[in-house]
Design an enzyme around this catalytic site. Structure first.
Site, short mmCIF file in Angstrom:
data_model
loop_
_atom_site.label_atom_id
_atom_site.label_comp_id
_atom_site.label_asym_id
_atom_site.label_seq_id
_atom_site.Cartn_x
_atom_site.Cartn_y
_atom_site.Cartn_z
NE ARG A 1 -1.91 -1.42 4.11
CZ ARG A 1 -3.09 -1.68 4.67
NH1 ARG A 1 -4.02 -0.78 4.69
NH2 ARG A 1 -3.35 -2.86 5.18
CD GLU B 1 -2.94 2.86 4.60
OE1 GLU B 1 -2.04 2.64 5.42
OE2 GLU B 1 -3.93 2.13 4.47
CB THR C 1 -12.12 6.70 12.23
OG1 THR C 1 -12.81 7.14 13.39
CG2 THR C 1 -10.65 6.59 12.53
CB THR D 1 -10.57 -4.86 20.12
OG1 THR D 1 -9.19 -5.10 19.88
CG2 THR D 1 -11.16 -6.05 20.85
CG ASP E 1 -6.21 -2.86 11.04
OD1 ASP E 1 -5.88 -2.24 12.06
OD2 ASP E 1 -7.21 -2.59 10.38
CE LYS F 1 -6.11 -0.81 15.34
NZ LYS F 1 -6.65 -1.05 14.01
CB SER G 1 -7.36 -10.48 9.28
OG SER G 1 -8.00 -9.57 8.44
N1 LIG Z 1 -8.07 -6.69 9.00
C1 LIG Z 1 -8.88 -6.00 8.24
O1 LIG Z 1 -8.98 -6.19 7.04
C2 LIG Z 1 -9.74 -4.97 8.91
C3 LIG Z 1 -10.81 -4.40 8.19
C4 LIG Z 1 -11.65 -3.49 8.86
C5 LIG Z 1 -11.39 -3.16 10.19
N2 LIG Z 1 -10.33 -3.72 10.82
C6 LIG Z 1 -10.03 -3.41 12.23
O2 LIG Z 1 -10.99 -4.09 13.04
C7 LIG Z 1 -11.12 -3.39 14.27
C8 LIG Z 1 -12.58 -3.22 14.62
O3 LIG Z 1 -13.17 -2.33 13.68
P1 LIG Z 1 -14.63 -1.77 13.94
O4 LIG Z 1 -14.98 -0.98 12.73
O5 LIG Z 1 -15.54 -2.89 14.39
O6 LIG Z 1 -14.32 -0.80 15.18
P2 LIG Z 1 -15.37 -0.22 16.24
O7 LIG Z 1 -14.71 0.94 16.86
O8 LIG Z 1 -16.72 -0.07 15.64
O9 LIG Z 1 -15.49 -1.42 17.34
C9 LIG Z 1 -14.42 -1.85 18.12
C10 LIG Z 1 -14.96 -2.36 19.46
O10 LIG Z 1 -13.86 -2.89 20.21
C11 LIG Z 1 -14.13 -2.63 21.56
N3 LIG Z 1 -12.90 -2.78 22.33
C12 LIG Z 1 -11.80 -1.94 22.34
N4 LIG Z 1 -10.86 -2.44 23.18
C13 LIG Z 1 -11.36 -3.61 23.67
C14 LIG Z 1 -10.87 -4.57 24.58
N5 LIG Z 1 -9.68 -4.43 25.16
N6 LIG Z 1 -11.63 -5.67 24.84
C15 LIG Z 1 -12.86 -5.82 24.28
N7 LIG Z 1 -13.38 -4.92 23.43
C16 LIG Z 1 -12.66 -3.83 23.13
C17 LIG Z 1 -14.71 -1.22 21.56
O11 LIG Z 1 -15.45 -0.94 22.75
C18 LIG Z 1 -15.61 -1.28 20.31
O12 LIG Z 1 -16.94 -1.63 20.60
C19 LIG Z 1 -10.36 -2.08 14.10
O13 LIG Z 1 -9.12 -2.21 14.75
C20 LIG Z 1 -10.18 -1.95 12.61
O14 LIG Z 1 -9.02 -1.21 12.29
C21 LIG Z 1 -9.51 -4.62 10.23
#
Ligand SMILES: NC(=O)c1ccc[n+]([C@@H]2O[C@H](COP(=O)([O-])OP(=O)(O)OC[C@H]3O[C@@H](n4cnc5c(N)ncnc54)[C@H](O)[C@@H]3O)[C@@H](O)[C@H]2O)c1
Length: 352
Positions: free
Chosen positions: A51, A62, A90, A207, A233, A237, A294
Site C-alpha cells: 500500500r 493510503e 475515522t 477490537t 492491522d 497495533k 488479518s
Molecule cells: N483486517 C482487516 O482487514 C480490517 C478491516 C476493517 C477493520 N479492521 C479493524 O478491526 C477493528 C474493529 O473495527 P470496527 O470498525 O468494528 O471498530 P469499532 O470501533 O466499531 O469497534 C471496536 C470495538 O472494540 C471494543 N474494544 C476496544 N478495546 C477492547 C478490549 N480491550 N476488549 C474488548 N473490546 C474492546 C470497543 O469498545 C468497540 O466496541 C479495528 O481495529 C479496525 O481497524 C480490520
C-alpha cells in the site's frame, strides 16, 4: 450495441446498501467469499504492490493497488482517528476497477460499507481450511461495526451458530446481540474475554485500540482453537500476546502490520494462498492452534470490486459522466468549443 465510452458505472453508498439488502446479507457474504477464494487460488498472477501511504500529523491516506494483468483495481482509504470530533468517520474508502487493455475505469464505487463484508468474508475463507472440523461456537471480542458481519459470515460459510460476545463497552455487546437476535444464533453475552473464550472453537478478536493491546493471553487459548485476529492491522497495533504467536503454527500475512510484527522476521509463516491453492497443509493435528492474522490487503478489495462489477445487472448504479469522449480522440479543445455552441455559456469567472 455501441459501448458508452464516456460513462463509468458508479455505485453510491445508497446503492451499495440496496445491493446488500436485495441480495441478502448471507448470500452476499457467500458470493463475495467465493470471489476472494478464487483470487487467492491464483495469487501468483497478482501484482503485489505494497500500500502507498501518505502519513500526516492527523492521520494517513493510503492507496491499495493491485492487478491480475487484465483488470486493475485500487482502494483509496483514510485513517483519521480525530475525525469523529467533527462528525466525520475515522475511516472512509472508495475504489476503482479498470481495464488493463485500454486503461478505462470500469467501475467507481464506495467501499466504506463494502469493506465490512469483504473483511468478514475473508476471515471466513481463511477459517474454512484450518478451523476445527464442525466448529459451531465462536467467541467474539470486540462487538463494534465489523462484528455482525463477522458473525454472519462464519454462520453462512462455516455453520457457526453459537456466539460468546465480549466488549469493554457493554452497550456494544447489547447492540450486537440485538442486531443478530433474529438470525438464528444462540448468543451469550460474557463479562470478560476470559469468559468469552471458554468452550469456543474459534476466537475472533475485532477490537479497535490504537496501540499494542493484549486482548488474548497465552493461557486463554487451549489446544485446537482457530484464532481470527482482525483488529491488529497497523504498525504498533496488535491484539494477541506474543506467546500465542509462538504456539500457533499457521500465522500468515505480514510482518509489518499484523500480529506477527511482534516476532522475528525469520519466524516461519505459511501464507494463506498456499493453503487455499493446496500447496501447503491447513490444520495438521487436532491440538494445533491456528491463526489467521488479518491485515486487509489489496487483493481482497480487488475481489470485492470484481464482485460488485458483476452485480451491475441489478441496475443498482448510476452512470457517471467521468470520461471525456471527443468525436475525434485528439480534439479535446474542439469538444469544449462545441459544448459552448450547444448550450448557453456560464458567466465568465474573473476578468480574463
Ligand atoms: N483486517 C482487516 O482487514 C480490517 C478491516 C476493517 C477493520 N479492521 C479493524 O478491526 C477493528 C474493529 O473495527 P470496527 O470498525 O468494528 O471498530 P469499532 O470501533 O466499531 O469497534 C471496536 C470495538 O472494540 C471494543 N474494544 C476496544 N478495546 C477492547 C478490549 N480491550 N476488549 C474488548 N473490546 C474492546 C470497543 O469498545 C468497540 O466496541 C479495528 O481495529 C479496525 O481497524 C480490520
Amino acid at each position: 450495441m455501441q459501448e458508452k465510452l464516456d460513462v463509468v458505472p458508479f455505485v453510491s453508498v445508497d446503492h451499495m446498501m440496496k445491493l446488500v439488502l436485495a441480495t441478502g446479507v448471507e448470500r452476499f457474504l457467500i458470493e463475495l467469499a467465493a470471489y476472494i477464494e478464487e483470487d487467492f487460488r491464483r495469487w501468483e498472477c497478482f501484482d503485489k504492490t505494497p500500500r502507498v501511504a501518505s502519513h500526516s500529523a492527523e492521520g494517513v491516506i493510503e492507496l491499495m493497488p493491485t492487478s491480475d494483468g487484465e483488470t486493475y483495481g485500487f482502494k483509496y482509504v483514510n485513517g483519521h482517528p480525530k475525525n469523529t470530533r467533527s462528525g466525520r468517520q475515522t475511516v472512509t474508502a472508495s475504489g476503482v476497477l479498470a481495464d488493463v487493455g485500454n486503461g478505462y475505469p470500469m467501475l467507481l464505487t464506495e467501499i466504506t460499507i463494502l469493506t465490512a463484508p469483504r473483511t468478514a468474508a475473508m476471515s471466513a475463507v481463511a477459517a474454512k481450511y484450518p478451523a476445527p472440523n464442525g466448529a459451531r461456537t465462536m467467541a467474539m471480542i470486540g462487538n463494534g461495526a465489523q462484528s455482525e458481519f463477522q458473525a454472519i459470515a462464519f454462520k453462512a460459510i462455516l455453520g457457526v451458530d453459537k456466539l460468546r460476545l465480549y466488549d469493554i463497552d457493554p452497550s456494544a455487546t447489547m447492540r450486537c446481540q440485538k442486531n443478530l437476535a433474529s438470525i438464528g444464533f444462540e448468543i451469550n453475552a460474557c463479562s470478560s474475554s476470559q469468559e468469552a473464550v471458554e468452550g469456543a472453537e474459534i476466537v475472533t478478536t475485532v477490537t479497535a485500540d490504537k496501540q499494542y493491546a493484549t486482548i488474548l493471553t497465552d493461557s486463554m487459548i487451549g489446544p485446537g482453537v482457530h484464532i481470527n485476529a482482525v483488529g491488529g492491522d497497523c504498525p504498533g497495533k496488535t491484539e494477541l500476546h506474543r506467546d500465542i504467536l509462538l504456539r500457533s503454527e499457521y500465522p500468515p500475512q505480514t510482518h509489518i502490520e499484523g500480529e506477527i510484527q511482534q516476532l522475528d522476521r525469520r519466524h516461519p509463516v505459511i501464507e494463506l494462498w498456499q493453503v487455499i491453492a493446496g500447496k501447503a497443509p491447513g490444520r495438521s493435528g487436532e491440538r494445533q492452534i491456528t491463526l489467521f492474522d488479518s491485515v486487509g490487503i489489496a487483493i481482497e478489495d480487488f475481489s470485492a470490486l470484481r464482485y460488485v462489477r458483476d452485480r451491475l445487472d441489478t441496475g443498482l448504479y448510476e452512470e457517471l459522466d467521468l470520461l471525456a469522449n471527443p468525436d475525434e480522440p485528439r480534439d479535446l479543445f474542439g469538444m469544449i468549443l462545441r459544448a459552448a455552441k450547444a448550450a448557453p455559456m456560464p458567466q465568465k469567472i474573473g476578468a480574463l
